[in-house]
Each structure stands twice: as C-alpha cells, then as structure tokens.
Design an enzyme around this catalytic site. Structure first.
Site, short mmCIF file in Angstrom:
data_model
loop_
_atom_site.label_atom_id
_atom_site.label_comp_id
_atom_site.label_asym_id
_atom_site.label_seq_id
_atom_site.Cartn_x
_atom_site.Cartn_y
_atom_site.Cartn_z
N LYS A 202 -3.22 1.87 2.60
CA LYS A 202 -3.62 3.28 2.59
C LYS A 202 -4.05 3.71 1.20
CE LYS A 202 -3.73 7.71 3.67
NZ LYS A 202 -4.77 8.33 4.49
N CYS A 256 -5.99 13.30 -0.14
CA CYS A 256 -6.05 11.84 0.04
C CYS A 256 -6.70 11.20 -1.18
CB CYS A 256 -6.81 11.48 1.32
SG CYS A 256 -5.91 11.85 2.83
#
Length: 402
Positions: A202, A256
């Site tokens: 991720k 993010c």
C-alpha cells in the site's frame, strides 16, 4: 455472516455498503461521530460518491446495514479508521489501536480481524500481539490479516468490486479466511501474501505515484524558468513509446499520496532518499504557487493603482470531489488570504456547499468579477469557461494548458 466496520469515512462506509449489497453480509457500521451514524441510518451519504447514496438507502431499507457508535458481536471485524501523524511526520496508529481495543472483548474463536487502514509496516503484528495479550485464549483461534484499499474517489463503486486486492495474513490460514470474505463481493483477483508485504505494498503504490508527480511538478518549475509551456512539453515527450509523464499540479493532496510516503521515510530514513525528496518537491510546489499568486497581485496593484479581485478556483485536492484533506489548493488559498492586504479574494469550490473558514462564491460569478484567476483544481465545470485576455490567469492545473 455479520461484519463490523470500525470507521464510516471515505473508505469504511462505501466498503460496508458494498459488502452488504453485493456480498450479502449483515453489516454494523461503527463511527464515533453521532452525526455520521444518524445520517447513515437515515440513508443519507455524508460523503460525495456518485451512485452510493442510492445503494446506502437500499441496504438500510432492507436491514442489511445499520450504523452505531458502538461495535457489536460479529463474525468479522474491519478496522477502517484514519492514521494521522504525530510531530515531524511520525505515523500515529492510536486510532487503529483504539478501534482494536473496542472490539477485543467481542472476539470469539473463528472470527476474522482485518486492518484496512493505511499503516506502518508491522502494525498488523502489533495489533495481533495486543489482541493476544488481552485475550490469550484466542491465540491461534482467530484469523488476522491486512488488506489495503486502492480506490479512486468518484469511481469507488466500480473499483471496490473490480480492482484486484492484496491480502496479507499473519499466517496462511488467516490469508485464506480473508480471501473468502473479500471473495463475496470482489470480482478482481485476490493476491495472497503476508501482512508485512501487504502493508508495504500500500505504501509503495502511493509513494510511486508521489515520485511520478514530483517529476512532473519539478518539470513545471524548470519550464517556468526556461519560458517553456510545460503542458506542450509533456505532451510531446509522451509521444515516446516508453514515456508516460503525469500532469503537474499545485502540489499533492489527499490522505493517501500526500501521506503514505511518510510511513516509509519515518521508518527507513537512511534508505528512502528519492521518496523523501519527492515529498519535499511536491510540498514546495504549493508554496511556489502561493508566491506566484502574491507576486501577480502585487504587479496588478502597481500597474492599476488598486487592489485586484482574485478568484481562487478550487479547494479539493483533486477534480470533482469534496475531499479537502491535505489539499495543496486549500493551503495556497490560506497563504494568499493571510497576505492579501485587504484584496478581494473570491474562493470557489463547486463540490462543497459551505465551509467553516472560507466564504464560497459561484465559479461563474467569481470568474466574471476577478482580475486575477487562479486555477488550483481541475474541476469539470471550470473547463466550460473560456479564456479571457482581459484577465490575469494563473493555470496551475491545466484548465487551459497555457
């Protein structure tokens, strides 16, 4: 099956809805904000996501999804809470820990526990140790895994179902158990791995994007100095069959790409050189844009003997969404307003009805009134506007590509 989703934010709520509708799961969604709980139970989506509110209303009406401020005994628990920073960009997993502690008393043999929150490498193992320290009788009797999301705001419904997922358990049995759950509603491939690799995957995905954007933003700085149209340059360079340069902007935002690289640089400062430099470049781009606006305002005042009317077009961190988290556009607007010396600043964000700091103006009205127009976010409505030679236009996001 009953699943408990801890966190009803930009990822937790859509995932809970999809699991209820497409996966046939009975869902209890938990959030510490009573307003979010009330809105969810009333079938009102508290975020902007096309088509999602209709799905929410359906699963609430059929009893497949219900929201609460406290978790309930379930078969599977999903931690989908924020992971902010402490000082100096040090990741803070206290929300993950708090959500985990809330469900520990409810866990029973055979349950599945999954972290979806973006987390530093090793977080899943830390939570495993926490769970077993509190409930030692559950050791080797529950399934623990990490499964990050990778969705694009505005296209979440499609991507939650069709995107591939990386699933990493603390052991092979946990990985398989998590795959079984996500297989209920994910049509993409479910790629098995271990928890640490899934956590790093991720972080790697978003750090890679950050580095690529930093290259484009650095090019824009170079081209400004060299008197070259960066949009034309990138378009021509991308004619090469193996070159795909991204588009520059006024920085990088969102929870993010603007955040995840720090999870790597904080833990591996000696190794993460390019990743750290990319963060610096993208942060600097917002400061550079703010200085450009201030200089344009000063020139206008000197040339016209009056303060300019300035339209700041966009607050969201990317086009056509209402998400202002870590937004460089919002940072630029704040910096300009703090140094505007009573200039008339019109703030525009068509995806937000109101803001507790900025008074918002309609985009057409702002464009018409402004002497200086600053495009910060490439919202679709802005692209309907026509170039005006009677205005100073600072296009940081490629509306006109001039």
């Amino acid at each position: 099956m009953k699943a408990c989703f801890m966190g009803l934010g930009y990822i937790g709520l859509p995932t809970a809805i999809i699991a209820a509708k497409e996966g046939g799961v009975n869902v209890i969604g938990v959030d510490i904000n009573p307003s979010v709980v009330a809105q969810t139970n009333a079938g009102h989506l508290h975020i902007i996501e096309p088509g999602m509110e209709e799905m929410l209303q359906e699963v609430v009406r059929t009893g497949k999804l219900r929201a609460s401020t406290t978790p309930e005994v379930s078969d599977a628990y999903f931690i989908v809470v924020p992971t902010p920073f402490k000082g100096d960009h040090q990741p803070d997993i206290s929300y993950v820990e708090a959500a985990t502690r809330a469900v520990i008393p409810l866990l029973k043999e055979g349950d599945l526990y999954v972290i979806e929150s973006t987390s530093p490498v090793g977080t899943t193992e830390k939570m495993k140790d926490l769970i077993f320290s509190e409930r030692p009788e559950l050791k080797d009797k529950i399934f623990i895994a990490y499964c990050p999301e990778r969705v694009l705001p505005g296209n979440v419904i499609y991507e939650l179902v069709h995107n591939d997922r990386v699933i990493g358990g603390i052991d092979e049995a946990s990985t398989k158990k998590a795959q079984e759950f996500y297989g209920r509603f994910v049509k993409g491939t479910l790629h098995p791995t271990n928890a640490r690799t899934a956590e790093m995957c991720k972080l790697t995905e978003n750090s890679s994007r950050d580095v690529q954007i930093a290259f484009a933003n650095e090019l824009s700085l170079i081209c400004d100095k060299a008197g070259i149209n960066v949009w034309d340059l990138i378009n021509l360079a991308n004619k090469h069959p193996r070159v795909n340069i991204l588009q520059p902007g006024c920085g990088v935002g969102g929870h993010c790409i603007a955040v995840d690289p720090y999870f790597i640089t904080a833990e591996f400062p000696e190794q993460a050189k390019i990743i750290a430099q990319a963060r610096e470049i993208n942060n600097y781009k917002a400061l550079w844009c703010a200085e450009k606006v201030k200089n344009a305002m000063l020139r206008f005042e000197l040339e016209n003997n009056r303060k300019p009317v300035v339209a700041m077009m966009g607050l969201a961190f990317k086009p056509d969404i209402d998400d202002l988290r870590e937004s460089p556009a919002k940072q630029i607007v704040s910096a300009v307003m703090q140094n505007c010396n009573n200039a008339d600043i019109l703030v525009v964000e068509p995806n937000v009805k109101s803001h507790n700091v900025f008074k918002l103006t309609d985009y057409k009205e702002a464009y018409e009134k402004a002497d200086i127009v600053v495009f910060l976010t490439a919202h679709t409505p802005f692209k309907t506007l026509s170039w005006r030679d009677d205005k100073v236009i600072l296009d940081f996001c490629g509306i006109f590509k001039k």
